[in-house]
Design a protein around this motif. Sequence first.
Motif, PDB file in Angstrom:
ATOM      1  N   UNK A   1       0.840  -1.207   0.000  1.00  0.00           N
ATOM      2  CA  UNK A   1       0.000   0.000   0.000  1.00  0.00           C
ATOM      3  C   UNK A   1       0.874   1.256   0.000  1.00  0.00           C
ATOM      4  N   UNK A   2       0.274   2.384  -0.309  1.00  0.00           N
ATOM      5  CA  UNK A   2       1.004   3.652  -0.303  1.00  0.00           C
ATOM      6  C   UNK A   2       1.438   4.035   1.108  1.00  0.00           C
ATOM      7  N   UNK A   3       0.597   3.755   2.106  1.00  0.00           N
ATOM      8  CA  UNK A   3       0.918   4.102   3.467  1.00  0.00           C
ATOM      9  C   UNK A   3       1.748   2.987   4.136  1.00  0.00           C
ATOM     10  N   UNK A   4       2.418   3.276   5.260  1.00  0.00           N
ATOM     11  CA  UNK A   4       3.110   2.223   6.002  1.00  0.00           C
ATOM     12  C   UNK A   4       2.140   1.081   6.315  1.00  0.00           C
ATOM     13  N   UNK A   5       2.636  -0.157   6.257  1.00  0.00           N
ATOM     14  CA  UNK A   5       1.745  -1.318   6.393  1.00  0.00           C
ATOM     15  C   UNK A   5       2.362  -2.362   7.306  1.00  0.00           C
ATOM     16  N   UNK A   6       1.504  -3.070   8.063  1.00  0.00           N
ATOM     17  CA  UNK A   6       2.000  -4.001   9.076  1.00  0.00           C
ATOM     18  C   UNK A   6       1.037  -5.145   9.283  1.00  0.00           C
ATOM     19  N   UNK A   7       1.570  -6.304   9.678  1.00  0.00           N
ATOM     20  CA  UNK A   7       0.770  -7.415  10.176  1.00  0.00           C
ATOM     21  C   UNK A   7       1.273  -7.751  11.575  1.00  0.00           C
ATOM     22  N   UNK A   8       0.352  -7.926  12.507  1.00  0.00           N
ATOM     23  CA  UNK A   8       0.684  -8.384  13.860  1.00  0.00           C
ATOM     24  C   UNK A   8       0.418  -9.881  13.897  1.00  0.00           C
ATOM     25  N   UNK A   9       1.475 -10.671  13.931  1.00  0.00           N
ATOM     26  CA  UNK A   9       1.323 -12.121  13.920  1.00  0.00           C
ATOM     27  C   UNK A   9       0.912 -12.622  15.299  1.00  0.00           C
ATOM     28  N   UNK A  10       0.207 -13.763  15.367  1.00  0.00           N
ATOM     29  CA  UNK A  10      -0.196 -14.295  16.673  1.00  0.00           C
ATOM     30  C   UNK A  10       1.023 -14.541  17.562  1.00  0.00           C
ATOM     31  N   UNK A  11       1.032 -13.987  18.753  1.00  0.00           N
ATOM     32  CA  UNK A  11       2.131 -14.203  19.674  1.00  0.00           C
ATOM     33  C   UNK A  11       2.163 -15.673  20.096  1.00  0.00           C
ATOM     34  N   UNK A  12       3.351 -16.205  20.278  1.00  0.00           N
ATOM     35  CA  UNK A  12       3.506 -17.615  20.664  1.00  0.00           C
ATOM     36  C   UNK A  12       3.278 -17.778  22.159  1.00  0.00           C
ATOM     37  N   UNK A  13       2.595 -18.842  22.548  1.00  0.00           N
ATOM     38  CA  UNK A  13       2.373 -19.168  23.950  1.00  0.00           C
ATOM     39  C   UNK A  13       3.516 -20.065  24.423  1.00  0.00           C
ATOM     40  N   UNK A  14       4.390 -19.544  25.283  1.00  0.00           N
ATOM     41  CA  UNK A  14       5.520 -20.322  25.799  1.00  0.00           C
ATOM     42  C   UNK A  14       5.266 -20.848  27.197  1.00  0.00           C
ATOM     43  N   UNK A  15       4.049 -20.701  27.699  1.00  0.00           N
ATOM     44  CA  UNK A  15       3.703 -21.209  29.021  1.00  0.00           C
ATOM     45  C   UNK A  15       3.570 -22.721  28.981  1.00  0.00           C
ATOM     46  N   UNK A  16       3.767 -23.352  30.138  1.00  0.00           N
ATOM     47  CA  UNK A  16       3.609 -24.804  30.212  1.00  0.00           C
ATOM     48  C   UNK A  16       2.162 -25.218  29.989  1.00  0.00           C
ATOM     49  N   UNK A  17       1.230 -24.322  30.310  1.00  0.00           N
ATOM     50  CA  UNK A  17      -0.201 -24.623  30.206  1.00  0.00           C
ATOM     51  C   UNK A  17      -0.727 -24.166  28.849  1.00  0.00           C
ATOM     52  N   UNK A  18      -1.164 -25.113  27.978  1.00  0.00           N
ATOM     53  CA  UNK A  18      -1.705 -24.699  26.670  1.00  0.00           C
ATOM     54  C   UNK A  18      -2.955 -23.851  26.791  1.00  0.00           C
ATOM     55  N   UNK A  19      -3.637 -23.898  27.949  1.00  0.00           N
ATOM     56  CA  UNK A  19      -4.832 -23.076  28.147  1.00  0.00           C
ATOM     57  C   UNK A  19      -4.500 -21.588  28.158  1.00  0.00           C
ATOM     58  N   UNK A  20      -3.214 -21.266  28.361  1.00  0.00           N
ATOM     59  CA  UNK A  20      -2.813 -19.863  28.382  1.00  0.00           C
ATOM     60  C   UNK A  20      -2.673 -19.271  26.984  1.00  0.00           C
ATOM     61  N   UNK A  21      -2.992 -20.071  25.960  1.00  0.00           N
ATOM     62  CA  UNK A  21      -2.906 -19.554  24.583  1.00  0.00           C
ATOM     63  C   UNK A  21      -3.782 -18.325  24.405  1.00  0.00           C
ATOM     64  N   UNK A  22      -4.898 -18.247  25.153  1.00  0.00           N
ATOM     65  CA  UNK A  22      -5.794 -17.098  25.016  1.00  0.00           C
ATOM     66  C   UNK A  22      -5.075 -15.807  25.375  1.00  0.00           C
ATOM     67  N   UNK A  23      -4.102 -15.894  26.293  1.00  0.00           N
ATOM     68  CA  UNK A  23      -3.371 -14.711  26.711  1.00  0.00           C
ATOM     69  C   UNK A  23      -2.554 -14.158  25.547  1.00  0.00           C
ATOM     70  N   UNK A  24      -1.849 -15.043  24.851  1.00  0.00           N
ATOM     71  CA  UNK A  24      -1.063 -14.628  23.685  1.00  0.00           C
ATOM     72  C   UNK A  24      -1.975 -14.102  22.582  1.00  0.00           C
ATOM     73  N   UNK A  25      -3.098 -14.788  22.355  1.00  0.00           N
ATOM     74  CA  UNK A  25      -4.046 -14.342  21.317  1.00  0.00           C
ATOM     75  C   UNK A  25      -4.600 -12.965  21.636  1.00  0.00           C
TER      76      UNK A  25
END
Length: 583
Positions: A189-213
């Motif tokens: 695009x003509x203007x500055x452009x960016x994508x924010x990729x899903x942050x990785x969940x590095x916690x031991x608990x996969x339920x914490x994925x919502x925090x990264x999302x």
Amino acid sequence: MAQQRVQRRLAAILAADIAGYSRLMGRDEAGTARQLRDHLAAVHAVIERHEGRIVKTMGDGLLIEFPSAVAAVEGAITLQRRMERRNARQPADRRMLFRIGVNLGDVLVHGDDVLGDGVNVAARLESLAASGGICLSQAVYEQVKGKIDARFRDLGSHRLKNIAEPVRAYAVETGAGSSALASAALPLPDEPSIVVLPFANLSDDPEQAFLADGISEDITTALSRLRWLFVIARNSAFAYKDRSVDVRAIARELGVRYALEGSVRRAGEQVRITAQLVDAEKGGHIWAERYDRRMDDIFAVQDEITGNIVASIEPHLYAREGYRAASKPPESVDVWGLVVRAIGLVNQFGRRENEEAQRLLHRALAIDPRYARAHAILSWALWWATLYHYIEDRDAGYGESARHAQEAVKLDAGEPWARLMLGLNLSTSGQHERALAEHEAALVLNPNFALGRTTYGWALLRAGRFDEAIAETAKALRMSPLDSFSGLYTTIHGLALLGARRFAEALPHLRASVAADAEFAGHYNALISCCGHLGLADEAAEFIARRNRVGPPLRVSVLRHNLRHFAHGEVFADGLAKAGVPE
């Protein structure tokens, strides 16, 4: 009797069906059956020559396995050329045209049958192809490019029904037919452009994925409020979740210069967040930072990351304009987490996921009834459930959606989701001017709101402002090229083109909607109307038959009544009548 063993193997799968088969059978069942047998005899000869094996026939369709991708594509091209010659001997209204999809992937082998996503992708690609056309997956294209005498067109990435990841498709130019979509280049695009990729969940608990999302989503929302910045929508960014792909390649694929990636690790009430900004065009990191904070400080961390991003990209614009990082936050991180989880579920758009999302949102509102975003997302979940007939009483479903939208606006008029949902409900009820005003307010608050652009386009076309609707829906498709709601995006863009009587331009978008979600009867209606206006009798008959298998029988009078308050209603209904839909 011994149970058959299920094995897994890599296979090249070709899926084909015959356009207009139901119409031909309805006109002359015995003659059509004889003609099909004659065609299949020729098909068998082609398959044998290319060492293929017919896995099964399905009335008007075939599933064929080949030893290699090259053999499958060469067989597909030969088959289409053979059918072109055979059809030349037939009257136009008696011709049978194959649509073919080819995929290379893992399949499950059970006796003589093959199953799995490798087969499903081939079948979905077949529905992307036009009559007489061939559509390939990227896996096949990579195997055959430079090895066969054919030209290819990149059709871009597509969300296919029941396939987890987007699939990049390519058309084979055989002269016998064409693909559903033209190549979709995504220049910067003509203007500055960016994508924010899903942050990785590095916690031991996969339920914490919502925090990264949630962190990824909130940063996306904050950046989207800046009018000078082009931001890829959340749903397209999340198509890359849990995928090991080079960040610079993702940025190039989405047509943006910058990409933000990061990770989150939670231990008790402590949270560590890392973030780094990448310049995909120059191939380097702009900045990276680590934040060690308490959970109750998470909103402040999000604001700080957002501020660093905008200050790094365009400091003079940032200093002049500034930004509002978020709407009014909830009273607790727990409520925020429930809403984040609900957004992820609603974006999967299945019935079970939608119902679970509603349950989580009601829990959030029981804790904090004044959280505007929870009301707004619940309004969206209810509206979508009503559209898809998950809620049978449509008046009640839309009414409940409207009530939550009104409450959201009352609690926070600066929440873009709230203004969007109020506008969408007003548009659904035919209150065009008020609907347009609410959508415009939502887009002032969030200029990069891809869903808001689409629903604004919907409101515009319903009000008869077709050229503006086309422009807005095109912007939405660019902001979110891999959206989980791609079927809705392409349908509304196609409807705007249909309303403007640009039928040939509308056709590929409406075909893509059906390919993205073949189980939703509503997507077929506009496609059938468009086929009617273009005189594509065979395709129209085929889509009427498909549509009537997934929904109540289509009637022109019913659609005319349902669209009576909308400016595109007459051209829509006329196309249905031309396609042969009963009054």
